[in-house]
Design a protein around this motif. Structure first.
Motif, PDB file in Angstrom:
ATOM      1  N   THR A   1      -9.151   3.585  -0.208  1.00 31.45           N
ATOM      2  CA  THR A   1      -9.077   1.974  -0.187  1.00 31.45           C
ATOM      3  C   THR A   1      -8.101   1.393  -1.217  1.00 31.45           C
ATOM      4  OG1 THR A   1     -10.913   1.844  -1.802  1.00 31.45           O
ATOM      5  CG2 THR A   1     -11.214   2.024   0.655  1.00 31.45           C
ATOM      6  N   GLN A   2      -8.219   2.142  -2.258  1.00 28.02           N
ATOM      7  CA  GLN A   2      -7.309   1.462  -3.473  1.00 28.02           C
ATOM      8  C   GLN A   2      -5.781   1.743  -2.947  1.00 28.02           C
ATOM      9  OE1 GLN A   2      -8.758   4.240  -6.434  1.00 28.02           O
ATOM     10  NE2 GLN A   2      -9.204   2.551  -7.761  1.00 28.02           N
ATOM     11  N   TYR A   3      -5.436   2.832  -2.285  1.00 28.11           N
ATOM     12  CA  TYR A   3      -4.247   3.104  -1.966  1.00 28.11           C
ATOM     13  C   TYR A   3      -3.836   2.158  -0.966  1.00 28.11           C
ATOM     14  CZ  TYR A   3      -0.339   6.140  -0.855  1.00 28.11           C
ATOM     15  OH  TYR A   3       0.989   6.674  -0.762  1.00 28.11           O
ATOM     16  N   ALA A   4      -4.536   2.022   0.129  1.00 29.26           N
ATOM     17  CA  ALA A   4      -4.210   1.093   1.311  1.00 29.26           C
ATOM     18  C   ALA A   4      -3.984  -0.193   0.659  1.00 29.26           C
ATOM     19  CB  ALA A   4      -5.513   0.985   2.257  1.00 29.26           C
ATOM     20  N   GLU A   5      -4.856  -0.806  -0.109  1.00 20.75           N
ATOM     21  CA  GLU A   5      -4.660  -2.208  -0.775  1.00 20.75           C
ATOM     22  C   GLU A   5      -3.501  -2.241  -1.721  1.00 20.75           C
ATOM     23  OE1 GLU A   5      -8.199  -2.588  -2.908  1.00 20.75           O
ATOM     24  OE2 GLU A   5      -9.390  -2.354  -1.036  1.00 20.75           O
ATOM     25  N   LEU A   6      -3.141  -1.377  -2.382  1.00 21.20           N
ATOM     26  CA  LEU A   6      -1.676  -1.308  -3.126  1.00 21.20           C
ATOM     27  C   LEU A   6      -0.738  -1.674  -2.374  1.00 21.20           C
ATOM     28  CD1 LEU A   6      -0.216  -0.942  -5.709  1.00 21.20           C
ATOM     29  CD2 LEU A   6      -0.085   1.725  -4.945  1.00 21.20           C
ATOM     30  N   TRP A   7      -0.473  -0.829  -1.213  1.00 18.82           N
ATOM     31  CA  TRP A   7       0.673  -0.847  -0.430  1.00 18.82           C
ATOM     32  C   TRP A   7       0.542  -2.068   0.537  1.00 18.82           C
ATOM     33  CZ3 TRP A   7       4.565   0.762  -2.499  1.00 18.82           C
ATOM     34  CH2 TRP A   7       4.421   2.168  -3.477  1.00 18.82           C
ATOM     35  N   LEU A   8      -0.598  -2.481   0.987  1.00 18.71           N
ATOM     36  CA  LEU A   8      -0.625  -3.798   1.812  1.00 18.71           C
ATOM     37  C   LEU A   8      -0.123  -5.047   0.852  1.00 18.71           C
ATOM     38  CD1 LEU A   8      -4.178  -3.004   3.529  1.00 18.71           C
ATOM     39  CD2 LEU A   8      -1.881  -3.525   4.751  1.00 18.71           C
ATOM     40  N   ARG A   9      -0.632  -4.875  -0.339  1.00 19.94           N
ATOM     41  CA  ARG A   9      -0.154  -6.021  -1.231  1.00 19.94           C
ATOM     42  C   ARG A   9       1.450  -6.043  -1.447  1.00 19.94           C
ATOM     43  NH1 ARG A   9      -4.727  -5.023  -4.514  1.00 19.94           N
ATOM     44  NH2 ARG A   9      -3.465  -3.721  -5.943  1.00 19.94           N
ATOM     45  N   ASP A  10       1.848  -4.599  -1.737  1.00 21.56           N
ATOM     46  CA  ASP A  10       3.261  -4.454  -1.842  1.00 21.56           C
ATOM     47  C   ASP A  10       4.145  -4.970  -0.701  1.00 21.56           C
ATOM     48  OD1 ASP A  10       5.882  -2.330  -2.690  1.00 21.56           O
ATOM     49  OD2 ASP A  10       5.479  -2.034  -0.659  1.00 21.56           O
TER      50      ASP A  10
END
Length: 495
Positions: A307-316
């Motif tokens: 979940t953290q990983y998906a959020e990081l790259w969605l924000r990116d």
């Protein structure tokens, strides 16, 4: 060529106007300068309201504001910049930049410039993904990390795979006679050529294609570097970060194929992401990537759950700024993908290979999330040199060798306050990887006496006499501890 000539004239003008890394720091002040690196422009806009040459250039090249031609005439070779495409008319009497030009300080204080697409000076910032997939990014944290860990010995040939805006090629040009750079995106090769020309660095051999495909026959290199598009994502939406292969296949392929492209003694250094799969040891997964004939040092710097990983790259990609329903659908797609592949988490870190053709390769895979001291290139090189020493010395030879304590190693004693004897002794490095390791009294005593004058065996005999121990038994059981201290960089072999 005309383009190189134009770049040389533009470079001269930028240096003349103090549009350099040091000049910007003076002009903007540290907070505004740091904010720019995060793609926040307001502090820099506030600091450049005047019309001095450096202020005009910051507005033009870094903040992408139209600037009055009259102000630029005395600062830049405006006609040359218009003809060669660095500038374009922007309505009225104003001009605008066609690319982002960012001053970048080389590791020996060189004044370099990194060119990138407008608004893309920093990795992924500002939601560029929503605009165009083939854009070329400038300097981000990943690129400076890779530049810092790269071994910088003089070499005949270096290869930058997936060069982007050319930052790694720029660094390699300092210590490699020939530099080759490849990229799947033709726009990236164009931008790399501009970066090198504007930095006053010799042109590289630029080749279009994926990974090692553009190489010919049996070409090998002394140094291979790559900051690949390592993001593990559903569907390759963004060329600059999504590799377009499933899962961590792109990173795996890059590492596996690098072996046969490395000259003996050569280094290959990558940043990578890797999957942590249900029921599989991530360290075993990475060991299986290491090509034949190569020693490897793999360091996991960070782990994020899915979940953290998906959020990081969605924000990116700026997806969090768009439509809520679309954001949720994209988030869902990431989790679907991870679920289908049984991925629990994603690791990020550094992979270094060295082609040694040793009968028994040495492969170290470790987790080290703690602060380190960049640049680490010398630390990386020394790591492999120490491994060679250990591999070529059996225990008898090890005891005949001499060692010295690495610089800036301190000893700490850990125990309850007021207790007579410490529970344990810790050796700590204040340089490089900044490791700490627990040692027993003999290990601590041994390390403390190592100054390169006596052999390891002689030191152990003296310790045995001091402690009233049997010297033969001590010689027998201590080499394993000595090897560990050498491997981790607390002791250096003295040749």
């Amino acid at each position: 060529s005309d383009r190189t000539d134009a770049a040389a004239r533009l470079r001269e003008a930028l240096l003349g106007a103090s549009f350099t890394a040091d000049g910007l720091l003076d002009l903007l002040g540290a907070p505004a300068y740091a904010a720019l690196a995060r793609s926040e422009t307001v502090p820099a806009l506030r600091a450049t309201r005047g019309d001095t040459p450096p202020e005009l250039l910051v507005r033009l090249f870094l903040l992408q504001q139209p600037v009055e031609r009259a102000g630029l005439d005395g600062v830049l070779p405006v006609d040359v910049c218009l003809e060669s495409g660095w500038l374009r008319p922007a309505g009225g009497d104003t001009l605008a930049a066609t690319v982002d030009v960012r001053p970048y300080g080389g590791s020996d204080g060189e004044d370099w410039f990194v060119v990138s697409d407008l608004g893309c000076a920093v990795g992924g910032a500002g939601g560029i993904g929503s605009r165009e997939a083939g854009v070329v990014l400038g300097v981000g944290g990943a690129s400076t990390t890779l530049a810092g860990i790269t071994v910088r010995t003089p070499v005949g040939s270096a290869l930058d795979v997936g060069t982007g805006s050319g930052i790694q090629a720029l660094h390699a040009a300092r210590h490699a006679t020939r530099v080759t750079a490849t990229d799947l995106n033709p726009r990236a090769l164009h931008i790399t050529a501009l970066t090198l020309a504007l930095s006053g660095v010799p042109a590289a051999d630029l080749r279009e294609g994926s990974l090692f495909a553009p190489l010919r026959g049996d070409e090998t290199y002394d140094l291979i570097v790559s900051n690949p598009p390592f993001v593990i994502s559903p569907g390759a939406r963004l060329t600059y970060r999504d590799g377009g292969m499933g899962g961590d296949d792109l990173c795996r392929t890059l590492v596996q194929q690098a072996g046969e492209r490395l000259a003996v003694g050569g280094y290959a250094q990558f940043l990578a992401n890797w999957q942590h799969l249900e029921g599989e040891d991530w360290q075993d997964r990475l060991r299986s990537w290491v090509p034949r004939g190569c020693d490897a040092w793999i360091v996991q710097r960070e782990v994020q759950d899915v979940t953290q990983y998906a959020e990081l790259w969605l924000r990116d990609a700026g997806d969090h700024r768009g439509d809520e329903a679309e954001y949720r659908a994209r988030y869902d797609a990431w989790l679907d993908e991870f679920e289908a592949r049984e991925v629990r988490a994603v690791g990020f870190g550094w992979i270094t290979l060295r082609r040694s053709d040793a009968a028994v390769p040495s492969v170290t895979v470790e987790e080290w999330p703690h602060p380190v001291e960049q640049p680490l290139g010398d630390t990386v090189r020394a790591h492999f040199e120490r491994l060679d020493h250990l591999r070529s010395h059996d225990d008898a030879a090890l005891l005949e060798a001499r060692f010295e304590l690495a610089p800036e190693v301190v000893q700490e004693q850990v125990g309850l306050p007021g207790a007579e004897d410490p529970e344990h002794v810790v050796l700590r490095q204040n340089r490089g990887m900044r490791r700490a390791t627990k040692v027993d009294t003999i290990g601590a005593g041994f390390a403390g006496v190592c100054d390169g004058t006596m052999t390891a065996g002689r030191i152990l005999d003296a310790i045995a006499q001091l402690l009233g121990e049997d010297p033969v038994l001590l010689r027998d059981r201590t080499p394993a501890q000595i090897r560990l201290l050498v491997e981790q960089g607390f002791l250096d072999p003295v040749d």
